[in-house]
Design an enzyme around this catalytic site. Sequence first.
Site, mmCIF file in Angstrom:
data_model
loop_
_atom_site.group_PDB
_atom_site.id
_atom_site.type_symbol
_atom_site.label_atom_id
_atom_site.label_comp_id
_atom_site.label_asym_id
_atom_site.label_seq_id
_atom_site.Cartn_x
_atom_site.Cartn_y
_atom_site.Cartn_z
ATOM 1 N N LYS A 7 0.681 -1.219 -0.036
ATOM 2 C CA LYS A 7 0.209 -0.002 0.015
ATOM 3 C C LYS A 7 1.057 0.990 0.051
ATOM 4 O O LYS A 7 1.213 1.682 0.893
ATOM 5 C CB LYS A 7 -0.888 0.007 1.301
ATOM 6 C CG LYS A 7 -2.103 0.829 1.374
ATOM 7 C CD LYS A 7 -2.291 2.041 0.873
ATOM 8 C CE LYS A 7 -1.736 3.285 1.736
ATOM 9 N NZ LYS A 7 -1.827 4.507 1.294
ATOM 10 N N SER A 45 2.451 4.799 15.081
ATOM 11 C CA SER A 45 1.965 4.247 16.449
ATOM 12 C C SER A 45 0.685 3.824 16.300
ATOM 13 O O SER A 45 0.125 2.853 16.894
ATOM 14 C CB SER A 45 2.114 5.610 17.189
ATOM 15 O OG SER A 45 1.203 5.573 18.358
ATOM 16 N N GLU A 83 9.907 1.955 10.377
ATOM 17 C CA GLU A 83 10.860 2.767 9.974
ATOM 18 C C GLU A 83 10.104 4.222 10.155
ATOM 19 O O GLU A 83 9.316 4.670 8.987
ATOM 20 C CB GLU A 83 11.275 2.801 8.475
ATOM 21 C CG GLU A 83 12.003 1.190 8.486
ATOM 22 C CD GLU A 83 13.459 1.258 9.016
ATOM 23 O OE1 GLU A 83 13.827 2.406 9.341
ATOM 24 O OE2 GLU A 83 13.875 0.168 8.944
ATOM 25 N N CYS A 112 13.970 11.081 5.674
ATOM 26 C CA CYS A 112 13.562 10.738 7.147
ATOM 27 C C CYS A 112 14.957 11.067 8.078
ATOM 28 O O CYS A 112 14.914 11.166 9.073
ATOM 29 C CB CYS A 112 13.229 9.206 6.941
ATOM 30 S SG CYS A 112 14.331 8.237 6.423
HETATM 31 P P1 NAD Z 1 2.714 8.976 6.747
HETATM 32 O O1 NAD Z 1 2.689 8.420 8.092
HETATM 33 O O2 NAD Z 1 1.662 9.898 6.613
HETATM 34 O O3 NAD Z 1 1.814 7.939 5.716
HETATM 35 C C1 NAD Z 1 2.706 6.572 5.433
HETATM 36 C C2 NAD Z 1 1.976 5.593 4.823
HETATM 37 O O4 NAD Z 1 0.624 5.285 5.883
HETATM 38 C C3 NAD Z 1 1.049 6.240 3.828
HETATM 39 O O5 NAD Z 1 0.918 5.080 2.816
HETATM 40 C C4 NAD Z 1 -0.348 6.428 4.251
HETATM 41 O O6 NAD Z 1 -1.290 6.237 3.238
HETATM 42 C C5 NAD Z 1 -0.416 5.130 5.252
HETATM 43 N N1 NAD Z 1 -1.280 5.445 6.525
HETATM 44 C C6 NAD Z 1 -1.751 6.669 6.840
HETATM 45 N N2 NAD Z 1 -2.686 6.380 7.828
HETATM 46 C C7 NAD Z 1 -2.840 5.127 7.920
HETATM 47 C C8 NAD Z 1 -3.405 4.462 9.143
HETATM 48 N N3 NAD Z 1 -4.356 4.893 10.009
HETATM 49 N N4 NAD Z 1 -3.353 3.015 8.861
HETATM 50 C C9 NAD Z 1 -2.506 2.483 7.983
HETATM 51 N N5 NAD Z 1 -1.723 3.043 7.112
HETATM 52 C C10 NAD Z 1 -1.926 4.559 6.996
HETATM 53 O O7 NAD Z 1 3.833 9.365 6.386
HETATM 54 P P2 NAD Z 1 4.424 10.064 4.857
HETATM 55 O O8 NAD Z 1 3.874 11.604 5.073
HETATM 56 O O9 NAD Z 1 3.724 9.442 3.702
HETATM 57 O O10 NAD Z 1 5.909 9.824 4.908
HETATM 58 C C11 NAD Z 1 6.819 10.985 5.647
HETATM 59 C C12 NAD Z 1 7.191 10.298 6.858
HETATM 60 O O11 NAD Z 1 7.862 8.936 6.529
HETATM 61 C C13 NAD Z 1 8.013 10.915 7.502
HETATM 62 O O12 NAD Z 1 8.030 11.011 8.979
HETATM 63 C C14 NAD Z 1 9.564 10.380 7.360
HETATM 64 O O13 NAD Z 1 10.558 10.647 8.252
HETATM 65 C C15 NAD Z 1 9.217 9.054 7.277
HETATM 66 N N6 NAD Z 1 10.013 7.886 6.584
HETATM 67 C C16 NAD Z 1 10.774 7.231 7.318
HETATM 68 C C17 NAD Z 1 12.000 6.538 6.446
HETATM 69 C C18 NAD Z 1 12.669 5.697 7.446
HETATM 70 O O14 NAD Z 1 13.366 4.763 6.561
HETATM 71 N N7 NAD Z 1 12.800 5.640 8.614
HETATM 72 C C19 NAD Z 1 11.879 6.467 5.016
HETATM 73 C C20 NAD Z 1 11.264 7.475 4.498
HETATM 74 C C21 NAD Z 1 10.223 8.115 5.126
#
Ligand code: NAD
Length: 504
Positions: A187, A246, A262, A296
């Site tokens: 997803k 979370s 991650e 990130c």
């Molecule tokens: P996000 O948490 O908004 O979304 C991530 C994914 O989760 C998306 O596919 C989204 O549709 C899905 N999602 C949203 N609500 C959900 C729910 N209730 N249940 C299940 N899935 C749900 O993050 P984003 O804005 O897409 O990405 C940016 C974040 O990702 C930043 O915090 C960044 O640091 C982090 N990130 C971390 C790494 C790493 O390797 N640690 C790498 C890239 C990005």
Amino acid sequence: MAMAMPIPSRKLFIDGEWREPVLKKRIPIVNPSTEEIIGDIPSATAEDVELAVNAARKAFSRNKGKDWPKAPGAVRAKYLRAIAAKITERKSDLAKLEAIDCGKPLDEAAWDMDDVAGCFEFYADLAEGLDAKQKAPVSLPLESFNSYILKEPIGVVGLITPWNYPLLMATWKVAPSLAAGCTAILKPSELASVTCLELADICREVGLPPGVLNILTGLGPEAGAPLASHPGVDKIAFTGSFVTGSKVMTAAAQLVKPVSLELGGKSPIIVFEDVDLDKAAEWTLFGCFWTNGQICSATSRLLVHESIAKEFIEKLVKWSKNIKISDPLEEGCRLGAIVSQGQYEKVLKFISTAKSEGATILHGGSRPEHLKKGFFIEPTIITDVTTSMEIWREEVFGPVLCVKTFSSEDEAIELANDSHYGLGAAVISNDMERCDRISQAFEAGIVWINCSQPCFTQAPWGGVKRSGFGRELGEWGLDNYLSVKQVTVYNSSEPWGWYRSPSQ
Ligand code: NAD
């Protein structure tokens, strides 16, 4: 300038076929560099998740698993290599689609595609090596027993990914999970799913067995949440924000489902007084402004020794003025557009709040004058920051570098570790003993010495504290999708002898 290209219109990819979403919903795609709607993606809901999980379960058990999880690793490797070859063949188109969809400079998107192909190749190698590692013996203290280990695929896995490296982040999960013998439902983020749908097309082309990889585009609460809580999913691997991570963990906890997370970061970079200022300045800027600052592990908190601070900061500003901000497809672009209007406004709000709290916007802070449309933000350097300010503590996820000075190594380490997050950390100094000390003192999962951000498929990736847990990439990435089974054999010809024999 590279030419824009039409966005292919795709459906959901379930059980090896394109399928309309059950509720027929679609989400518009906005080009962040022009603000124009350039297409749409299917919007999956719980009904589609149900179909995809069923397909993945069927693929996991088909022919008692012999078609995928119990197939020789070399068979799975063949598919992974075929996918890698197709990615390479289509590299130029995929890179353009990625740049248009998420706003990152074309050169970076092309680099990502090389990494994507390399990652599939890497896990093809590990899939081939997996069979030889089965039945690894465990040394036991009793001669009458021997034990060995079987590494088995966890099952059906749900892979939820963000938008900053759309295809690469997906690949970091798809390649090792398929190599391990899992079947998967991916997803991707609703903000950038185009290249993940092209991956579906590639899977179809290479004849990946139906149901082994299913790709559902859609909104987090509508498609991600039902995936995370679905009882037919054996593990969730998530990359995204702390807040969503979370929620995903809470959903998975209801069924004690394993998760790997991650999450975000607010990573420090420490620059000591003994450095070559030009080299240090370039790594500092790369560490924060690469991928438009939407990384990130961005080292967005600069700690610079007070004795060089003035000269170093002047240099950063001078170099920043030289960064080419433009449509990502334009040649030489080094800073493209922020992925969406929502994210663009969020970054600007961080900057205005910092200003209202007394910080100084030394450079940047707004839309570049020459770009009237698109979600562009200048590379931004902020000084006069306190450790309690939001801009210092929270992840901005945009091209914003905050600067503080320090006077001693101890102070630098204390400031660096004063964060809820612990993803990356960098130190720049010519004193390698000092670098070694600091790399041990950093509370982070990834440490860079005399650089920031280089990432290799072979080395582990992941964070500590609120940056998550579990490791991707390398052999650790494969272990994420394997469960360890202990097999113990009683090999003595003597009876065990705990109970009396009934005949006595
Ligand atoms: P996000 O948490 O908004 O979304 C991530 C994914 O989760 C998306 O596919 C989204 O549709 C899905 N999602 C949203 N609500 C959900 C729910 N209730 N249940 C299940 N899935 C749900 O993050 P984003 O804005 O897409 O990405 C940016 C974040 O990702 C930043 O915090 C960044 O640091 C982090 N990130 C971390 C790494 C790493 O390797 N640690 C790498 C890239 C990005």
